[in-house]
Design a protein around this motif. Sequence first.
Motif, mmCIF file in Angstrom:
data_model
loop_
_atom_site.group_PDB
_atom_site.id
_atom_site.type_symbol
_atom_site.label_atom_id
_atom_site.label_comp_id
_atom_site.label_asym_id
_atom_site.label_seq_id
_atom_site.Cartn_x
_atom_site.Cartn_y
_atom_site.Cartn_z
ATOM 1 N N LEU A 139 -0.019 -15.618 1.598
ATOM 2 C CA LEU A 139 1.105 -14.791 1.154
ATOM 3 C C LEU A 139 1.730 -14.153 2.394
ATOM 4 O O LEU A 139 1.114 -13.323 3.054
ATOM 5 N N LEU A 140 2.947 -14.561 2.700
ATOM 6 C CA LEU A 140 3.586 -14.198 3.973
ATOM 7 C C LEU A 140 4.802 -13.306 3.765
ATOM 8 O O LEU A 140 5.718 -13.658 3.014
ATOM 9 N N HIS A 141 4.789 -12.162 4.444
ATOM 10 C CA HIS A 141 5.969 -11.297 4.469
ATOM 11 C C HIS A 141 6.474 -11.224 5.906
ATOM 12 O O HIS A 141 5.735 -10.799 6.812
ATOM 13 N N LYS A 148 -2.151 -8.903 -4.592
ATOM 14 C CA LYS A 148 -3.343 -9.751 -4.669
ATOM 15 C C LYS A 148 -4.228 -9.388 -5.860
ATOM 16 O O LYS A 148 -4.830 -10.267 -6.486
ATOM 17 N N LYS A 149 -4.318 -8.104 -6.175
ATOM 18 C CA LYS A 149 -5.202 -7.652 -7.250
ATOM 19 C C LYS A 149 -4.788 -8.198 -8.613
ATOM 20 O O LYS A 149 -5.594 -8.231 -9.552
ATOM 21 N N LYS A 150 -3.529 -8.619 -8.724
ATOM 22 C CA LYS A 150 -3.036 -9.156 -9.996
ATOM 23 C C LYS A 150 -3.473 -10.604 -10.212
ATOM 24 O O LYS A 150 -3.274 -11.152 -11.300
ATOM 25 N N ASP A 167 -0.410 -2.742 2.315
ATOM 26 C CA ASP A 167 -0.816 -2.068 1.082
ATOM 27 C C ASP A 167 -0.131 -2.719 -0.129
ATOM 28 O O ASP A 167 -0.758 -2.923 -1.183
ATOM 29 N N LYS A 168 1.153 -3.041 0.025
ATOM 30 C CA LYS A 168 1.887 -3.685 -1.069
ATOM 31 C C LYS A 168 1.322 -5.074 -1.350
ATOM 32 O O LYS A 168 1.167 -5.478 -2.512
#
Length: 288
Positions: free
Chosen positions: A36-38, A85-87, A79-80
């Motif tokens: 997951l890349l931002h 990820k927790k979902k 943090d975002k």
Amino acid sequence: MEIKKILVPTDFSEESMNALDVAAGIAKKTNAEISLLHVIDVPVVGHSDYVDIFGQGETSDDPELYKPYMHKLIEVTRDKLEGVKKKYQGVNITEHVEFDRLQRHIAEFVIKDETDLIVMGSKGVSGIEEILVGSNTERVIRLAKAPVLTVKQKIKPFELKNIVFASLFEKVHTKTIELIRYIQTTFGATLHFVKVITPNNFETTSDTHQLIQKFAQTHKFDNYTVNSYNFYSEEEGIRSFSNDLNADLIMMTTHGRTGIGHLLLGSIAEEVANHATRPIITFNQHFK
């Protein structure tokens, strides 16, 4: 070929979250890892675009002053990403935050991370914006050395029963064929091979079917249909055929043209990716 690494660029928009939903669905089927890349555009020190970067209405030529801001931005972004990820419990997701230009960094990341598939959310663009600017997704399709799955809408759960592969059925690269077969087998889908016949490239239905049948038999495909489809343009014909079939996924190859070549000739695959509401995987000339 297998799908082991999936890249999902995110800006935390609804479109990018829709893409992550689809990527998670594929990852569960293939046991793949999601990156997951931002990507944060690199601040240019002293540039007017960053005048209010500290909320103080001033700039500096000293890059050291920007470090606290950049560290804080990375911390907030991570943090975002952790919250996202927790979902997705049960899916292997690693997060990445980078300062760079999006298209350039994705092209580099694909090579470094050995990405097998990029999944991107897209709104699509049209009119003069499409001609002059294009979209991030369109540019990634053109440049990345990996297939790109474009997602426009929320699709949950992600299931594939009917897949359309639109092509001229000439000189299709081996890795493209391998990935088509892998996705079909993994999801237990039916493949629908189609060549769109327009007034400018007329050929008989018999000739078209013979060409597609030879392609399917040469590459030992199973569970497929052979189709020719008459329409005014290839792009609209592909979308219309897929709508008639209620396809779950479209697959296409693109030449990956850039610069003046792209402006003059364009790309049917990029046009379909821009305007189709269904998910579409595009394989460009770099995917070898």
